[in-house]
Enzyme design. Structure first.
Site, PDB file in Angstrom:
ATOM      1  CE1 TYR A  98       3.654  -3.943  -2.208  1.00 55.46           C
ATOM      2  CE2 TYR A  98       4.479  -4.435  -4.404  1.00 55.46           C
ATOM      3  CZ  TYR A  98       3.947  -4.852  -3.202  1.00 55.46           C
ATOM      4  OH  TYR A  98       3.735  -6.189  -2.983  1.00 55.46           O
ATOM      5  CB  ILE A 106      -1.675 -14.134   0.154  1.00 55.23           C
ATOM      6  CG1 ILE A 106      -1.753 -13.642  -1.302  1.00 55.23           C
ATOM      7  CG2 ILE A 106      -0.636 -15.244   0.281  1.00 55.23           C
ATOM      8  CD1 ILE A 106      -0.496 -12.984  -1.835  1.00 55.23           C
ATOM      9  CG  ASN A 160       1.031  -1.035   6.780  1.00 54.31           C
ATOM     10  OD1 ASN A 160       0.603  -1.245   7.908  1.00 54.31           O
ATOM     11  ND2 ASN A 160       1.029  -1.961   5.841  1.00 54.31           N
ATOM     12  CG  ASP A 165       1.730  -2.183 -15.708  1.00 50.84           C
ATOM     13  OD1 ASP A 165       1.916  -2.508 -14.523  1.00 50.84           O
ATOM     14  OD2 ASP A 165       0.600  -2.024 -16.206  1.00 50.84           O
ATOM     15  N   GLY A 181      -8.928  -6.825   5.005  1.00 49.16           N
ATOM     16  CA  GLY A 181      -9.256  -8.250   5.134  1.00 49.16           C
ATOM     17  C   GLY A 181     -10.701  -8.472   5.575  1.00 49.16           C
ATOM     18  CG  PHE A 200       7.212 -13.365 -10.353  1.00 51.59           C
ATOM     19  CD1 PHE A 200       8.082 -13.677  -9.303  1.00 51.59           C
ATOM     20  CD2 PHE A 200       7.737 -12.716 -11.449  1.00 51.59           C
ATOM     21  CE1 PHE A 200       9.442 -13.348  -9.352  1.00 51.59           C
ATOM     22  CE2 PHE A 200       9.102 -12.395 -11.524  1.00 51.59           C
ATOM     23  CZ  PHE A 200       9.941 -12.709 -10.478  1.00 51.59           C
ATOM     24  CG  ASN A 201       1.469 -10.993 -11.726  1.00 53.63           C
ATOM     25  OD1 ASN A 201       2.681 -10.847 -11.866  1.00 53.63           O
ATOM     26  ND2 ASN A 201       0.611 -10.010 -11.931  1.00 53.63           N
ATOM     27  NE  ARG A 242      -1.167  -1.223 -13.823  1.00 53.45           N
ATOM     28  CZ  ARG A 242      -1.550  -2.322 -13.183  1.00 53.45           C
ATOM     29  NH1 ARG A 242      -2.759  -2.389 -12.658  1.00 53.45           N
ATOM     30  NH2 ARG A 242      -0.750  -3.361 -13.077  1.00 53.45           N
ATOM     31  CG  ASP A 288      -2.282  -0.905  13.403  1.00 49.94           C
ATOM     32  OD1 ASP A 288      -1.396  -1.498  12.760  1.00 49.94           O
ATOM     33  OD2 ASP A 288      -2.567   0.301  13.249  1.00 49.94           O
TER      34      ASP A 288
END
Ligand code: UFG
Length: 325
Positions: free
Chosen positions: A139, A12, A90, A283, A36, A167-168, A280, A50
């Site tokens: 997450y 992204i 992170n 989900d 990346g 979203f996706n 999975r 970093d």
């Protein structure tokens, strides 16, 4: 406008850097290249490093920036369950380091990549911004924590932000210069297209027994370019003095895993081998955004809302080295 893009070499982030360059912004990318790609940063200055490195942040931010966009997160739900420490370190601790450095250098405008995963199991769909945020995995919790940090930072320090809950994200640069290059790849659209191109033998469908019309999970796929245009509008709103805000970003239309596969077969003209696999873990059956706030308040209008277009652009990227197609 001078913008620091943290994580600008990722999927992204790299599309965003390109768009900022096209908008005549002065862009600096900070990326440690852990996931990346240097060659995905098409314009501006590039610094490999970093965001946990406070001295490095100080040296970059001392040059003066109008805003920071932050894309440098770990994003795999399953991995976050196995290795939560990695995610909290992170996605939360290092983000705090970034925000502290911004404060120290008087940079008070921040665009944050958040996620539908902050909502957890949907209580209703489409999901608007008032939907309760009860993430069900580390997450999602890391992103929800940062959203709360940002609300407090605005009140205490005047650091204004926009959190964009994707979203996706899918698709690729319509001009064909950029696309998705995760390793390992876990996302449905690129995996389906790798099965179409022959890079993978098949696509596994994770569960056919969901409470949806064809039994497979429904998601709201949003073109990467439309996602970036929302970031651009969000940045404009902050620069115009808007208060902090969070927006859900999707097309408001859900497609099932099977519909994505069917669309990919139509777009590519290839037969895709499908293997039915167990569900999975984690989900939700259906994740669809109500993005009317982004439309109304930011003036956002998705340009590539059609799933076939999203898949077509991703296919062009998947086959970029393939002279025969
Ligand atoms: N799927 C398959 N087979 C695969 C890969 C995925 O059937 O090989 C299914 C998944 O089960 C899911 C759908 O395709 O139903 C989409 O899966 P993705 O992994 O592409 O995307 P997710 O919806 O799991 O994840 C996205 C973002 C994450 C974010 C999450 C929030 O990519 O970063 O939304 O819910 F955390």
């Amino acid at each position: 406008m001078k913008v620091l893009v943290v994580g600008g070499a990722g999927y992204i982030g790299s599309h965003m850097v390109k768009m900022l360059g096209q908008q005549a912004c002065s862009v600096t990318t900070l990326d440690d290249l852990s996931s990346g790609h240097r060659d995905a940063v098409l314009c501006g200055e590039f610094v490999q490093g970093d965001m946990a490195d406070r001295a490095l942040l100080d040296s970059i931010l001392s040059k003066g920036f109008d805003a920071v966009m932050h894309f440098a997160s770990f994003i795999q739900v399953g991995e976050s369950v196995q290795q939560p420490a990695k995610y909290y370190q992170n996605n939360v601790v290092n983000t705090l380091t970034l925000l502290d450095a911004m404060r120290a250098h008087g940079v008070n405008q921040f665009i944050f990549s958040s996620t539908a995963a902050t909502f957890g199991e949907p209580q209703y769909t489409p999901i608007d911004e008032r939907h309760p945020q009860q993430p069900i995995n580390p997450y999602g919790r890391t992103k929800w924590m940062v959203e709360q940090v940002l609300a407090d930072f605005e009140k205490a320090y005047g650091l204004r932000s926009v959190a964009l809950r994707y979203f996706n994200a899918a698709g690729a640069d319509p001009e064909g210069q950029l696309g998705e290059r995760h390793d390992p790849e876990t996302h449905l659209v690129p995996l389906v297209l790798q099965a179409a191109s022959g890079r993978r033998p098949h696509i596994s469908v994770f569960g056919r027994d969901y409470d949806t019309p064809d039994g497979t999970c429904i998601r709201d796929y949003i073109h990467i370019q439309d996602l970036c245009s929302a970031h651009w509008l969000a940045l404009q709103s902050l620069v115009g003095g808007a208060a902090s805000q969070a927006y859900n970003l999707g097309n408001g239309q859900g497609f099932s895993v099977q519909e994505v596969i069917d669309t990919a077969e139509r777009v590519t003209g290839r037969k895709i081998t499908v293997i039915d696999s167990p569900r999975r873990a984690g989900d939700p059956a259906r994740l669809v955004a109500d993005a009317s706030q982004a439309r109304q308040k930011l003036g956002w209008q998705p340009r590539y809302a059609d799933l076939a277009t999203i898949v077509e652009h991703a296919w062009r990227w998947e086959t970029r080295f393939d002279k025969s197609s």
